[in-house]
Write a protein that holds these residues in place. Structure first.
Motif, mmCIF file in Angstrom:
data_model
loop_
_atom_site.group_PDB
_atom_site.id
_atom_site.type_symbol
_atom_site.label_atom_id
_atom_site.label_comp_id
_atom_site.label_asym_id
_atom_site.label_seq_id
_atom_site.Cartn_x
_atom_site.Cartn_y
_atom_site.Cartn_z
ATOM 1 N N LEU A 1 95.221 60.804 43.924
ATOM 2 C CA LEU A 1 94.307 60.678 45.066
ATOM 3 C C LEU A 1 94.317 61.921 45.944
ATOM 4 O O LEU A 1 93.677 61.938 47.005
ATOM 5 N N GLY A 2 95.052 62.952 45.522
ATOM 6 C CA GLY A 2 95.079 64.192 46.278
ATOM 7 C C GLY A 2 96.254 64.338 47.214
ATOM 8 O O GLY A 2 96.312 65.318 47.973
ATOM 9 N N VAL A 3 97.194 63.419 47.181
ATOM 10 C CA VAL A 3 98.379 63.501 48.044
ATOM 11 C C VAL A 3 99.432 64.343 47.325
ATOM 12 O O VAL A 3 100.002 63.924 46.316
ATOM 13 N N GLU A 4 99.646 65.545 47.828
ATOM 14 C CA GLU A 4 100.600 66.446 47.192
ATOM 15 C C GLU A 4 102.009 66.325 47.752
ATOM 16 O O GLU A 4 102.972 66.669 47.082
ATOM 17 N N ARG A 5 102.133 65.834 48.979
ATOM 18 C CA ARG A 5 103.460 65.740 49.586
ATOM 19 C C ARG A 5 103.404 64.730 50.731
ATOM 20 O O ARG A 5 102.505 64.796 51.580
ATOM 21 N N LEU A 6 104.371 63.816 50.757
ATOM 22 C CA LEU A 6 104.460 62.843 51.842
ATOM 23 C C LEU A 6 105.262 63.421 53.002
ATOM 24 O O LEU A 6 106.034 64.371 52.823
ATOM 25 N N PRO A 7 105.088 62.873 54.206
ATOM 26 C CA PRO A 7 105.901 63.339 55.340
ATOM 27 C C PRO A 7 107.400 63.116 55.088
ATOM 28 O O PRO A 7 107.802 62.204 54.355
ATOM 29 N N GLY A 8 108.209 63.953 55.685
ATOM 30 C CA GLY A 8 109.656 63.831 55.519
ATOM 31 C C GLY A 8 110.176 62.508 56.050
ATOM 32 O O GLY A 8 109.697 61.993 57.068
ATOM 33 N N ILE A 9 111.162 61.951 55.367
ATOM 34 C CA ILE A 9 111.730 60.670 55.756
ATOM 35 C C ILE A 9 113.177 60.833 56.196
ATOM 36 O O ILE A 9 113.913 59.845 56.345
#
Length: 232
Positions: free
Chosen positions: A151-159
């Motif tokens: 879907l185009g999500v290359e990186r999620l926010p840091g957790i």
């Protein structure tokens, strides 16, 4: 007719005898046997030994060095972060656990016994294992990111940091509040809530005015366990 005064005179004596036996029973109950308090004292001493050792070692350099260490910026920052983490985790655990306890104890939720067991299962999982799983799934390059990559999500926010630590500790320590609160709710008399509703209180009013005040000691006890676990 002549026996009545005699019986009347015996009643105070019988009452005094009952009071004496009651006091003796209370005195006996107030003194636990040595088989109970001796192991408790030994365990308490063993738990306090590391703290006593730290106090003695830190006091060897004098009060000035102790004050300098305690008031150091790094020490205060660690203390502030620890207290903040414990507060966030405790609040979040109460928010999660109290509704779950109410649903599984005071409603006709289908399969509520199964839900009660499932809600307590996080206690069997060590928090560091849970933290590793959360990072593996929700991390910037975790499993969820791989699912969303088309879907185009290359990186999620840091957790990482406070949010990640609070999330992991909340998910794996809220059962402490859940179990104590559910036990308290199961021991309450439903007639009190019914009386509140008959006097005009709605479902939410009866919960906040009758149910929640009675469950407050159990919630506080569970929250204290969560706070101590978070600090540890």
């Amino acid at each position: 007719m002549t026996e009545l005064p005699t019986e009347t005179a015996k009643r105070p004596e019988a009452s005094k005898a009952r009071e004496t036996r009651s006091r003796a029973g209370n005195a006996a109950r107030s003194k636990p046997p040595a088989l109970v308090w001796v192991p408790a004292v030994v365990v308490a001493a063993a738990m306090l030994l590391p703290l006593v050792y730290l106090v003695l070692r830190s006091s060897e350099g004098g009060l000035a060095e102790v004050a300098e260490t305690v008031l150091d910026d790094d020490t205060l920052a660690v203390l502030l972060r620890s207290v903040l983490l414990a507060a966030v985790v405790t609040f979040a655990s109460v928010v999660v656990a109290v509704p779950l306890a109410w649903l599984t104890a005071r409603t006709d939720l289908p399969g509520r016994r199964v839900w009660a067991v499932l809600a307590a299962l996080p206690l069997v999982i060590p928090s560091y294992v849970g933290g590793f799983v959360i990072v593996s799934v929700l991390g910037p390059r975790g499993t969820l990111q791989g699912v969303l990559e088309p879907l185009g999500v290359e990186r999620l926010p840091g957790i990482y940091g406070l949010f990640g630590a609070a999330l992991a500790l909340t998910l794996f320590s809220y059962p402490y509040v859940f179990l104590t609160t559910r036990s308290a709710l199961r021991g309450m008399d439903p007639a009190l809530e019914e009386a509140a509703r008959s006097l005009g209180s709605g479902a939410w009013g009866a919960f906040f005015r009758v149910t929640l005040p009675q469950a407050r000691p159990a919630i506080v006890a569970g929250g204290l366990l969560v706070a101590l676990y978070s600090l540890s």
